[in-house]
Design a protein around this motif. Structure first.
Motif, PDB file in Angstrom:
ATOM      1  N   GLN A 150       0.832  -1.195   0.000  1.00 18.69           N
ATOM      2  CA  GLN A 150       0.000   0.000   0.000  1.00 18.69           C
ATOM      3  C   GLN A 150       0.870   1.250   0.000  1.00 18.69           C
ATOM      4  O   GLN A 150       2.016   1.235   0.443  1.00 18.69           O
ATOM      5  CB  GLN A 150      -0.907   0.038   1.225  1.00 18.69           C
ATOM      6  CG  GLN A 150      -1.966  -1.034   1.265  1.00 18.69           C
ATOM      7  CD  GLN A 150      -2.845  -0.907   2.509  1.00 18.69           C
ATOM      8  OE1 GLN A 150      -2.417  -0.419   3.546  1.00 18.69           O
ATOM      9  NE2 GLN A 150      -4.079  -1.363   2.388  1.00 18.69           N
ATOM     10  N   SER A 206      -4.673   4.039   6.682  1.00 17.20           N
ATOM     11  CA  SER A 206      -5.885   4.844   6.792  1.00 17.20           C
ATOM     12  C   SER A 206      -5.512   6.319   6.880  1.00 17.20           C
ATOM     13  O   SER A 206      -4.528   6.676   7.514  1.00 17.20           O
ATOM     14  CB  SER A 206      -6.687   4.433   8.029  1.00 17.20           C
ATOM     15  OG  SER A 206      -7.228   3.148   7.848  1.00 17.20           O
ATOM     16  N   ALA A 235     -10.221   4.465   5.113  1.00 19.60           N
ATOM     17  CA  ALA A 235      -9.702   3.489   4.143  1.00 19.60           C
ATOM     18  C   ALA A 235     -10.115   3.875   2.727  1.00 19.60           C
ATOM     19  O   ALA A 235      -9.325   3.754   1.784  1.00 19.60           O
ATOM     20  CB  ALA A 235     -10.193   2.091   4.479  1.00 19.60           C
TER      21      ALA A 235
END
Length: 187
Positions: free
Chosen positions: A73, A77, A131
């Motif tokens: 990623q 978040s 998210a």
């Protein structure tokens, strides 16, 4: 179907002046991040005449302390933090050319006046959608105060970042508008 206004950073006065409280926007381009500790350091730099870590003119500042990215990623978040904690600092940054801030919750009268006087807006990002918001972030780079961890200033490249105009350059406040509508008796 919801209509969105597409914005590309950096922003200018004419773009900002067209926005109205309640407008839904999608932001693409660069967002800078910062929270309490980073704002305190920015103020110290301003007070001592030091150059800021980024050119603030026309920019948007997102009040966020993202969580670390999981493997594969770009970021973890990245939901908004409560904006009023930056209200002490915001008028100075707006006067210097900041065109908008993004967070959650209401703003002080001093911040609202600075936005009217210097043509800036306040956007709300949806709390609880961290998210989902993270998916609009295409790249992230720490540009200042790395020692602050999640509160470091980051330069984020975003695409279609969703937000709602809460405070516009005319002094309108979406939260007040909503309360007034709710409190109106049904006729």
């Amino acid at each position: 179907m919801t209509e969105y206004i597409n914005l590309k950073t950096p922003l200018n006065d004419s773009t900002i002046e067209k926005l109205k409280a309640g407008d839904k926007v999608r932001i693409s381009g660069v967002l800078y991040t910062g929270r309490d500790a980073a704002h305190k350091r920015l103020m110290e730099m301003i007070e001592t005449g030091k150059k800021l870590p980024f050119n603030i003119e026309g920019q948007l500042l997102y009040y966020v302390g993202p969580t670390p990215a999981k493997p594969g990623q770009i970021i973890g978040s990245a939901g908004p933090t409560t904006s009023y904690r930056m209200d002490t600092y915001a008028p100075t940054l707006i006067k210097m050319g900041l065109k908008g801030t993004i967070g959650k919750g209401g703003r002080s009268e001093e911040v609202k006046e600075a936005m009217k006087m210097h043509k800036a807006v306040y956007f709300a990002a949806v709390g609880g959608a961290a998210a989902l918001i993270a998916k609009t972030i295409k790249s992230v780079e720490i540009i200042a105060f790395e020692d602050l961890g999640t509160e470091a200033i980051r330069k984020m490249q975003v695409e279609n970042f969703p937000a709602i105009v809460v405070n516009d350059t005319k002094g309108n406040d979406l939260y007040n508008i909503g309360r007034e509508k709710y409190n109106k008796p049904n006729v």
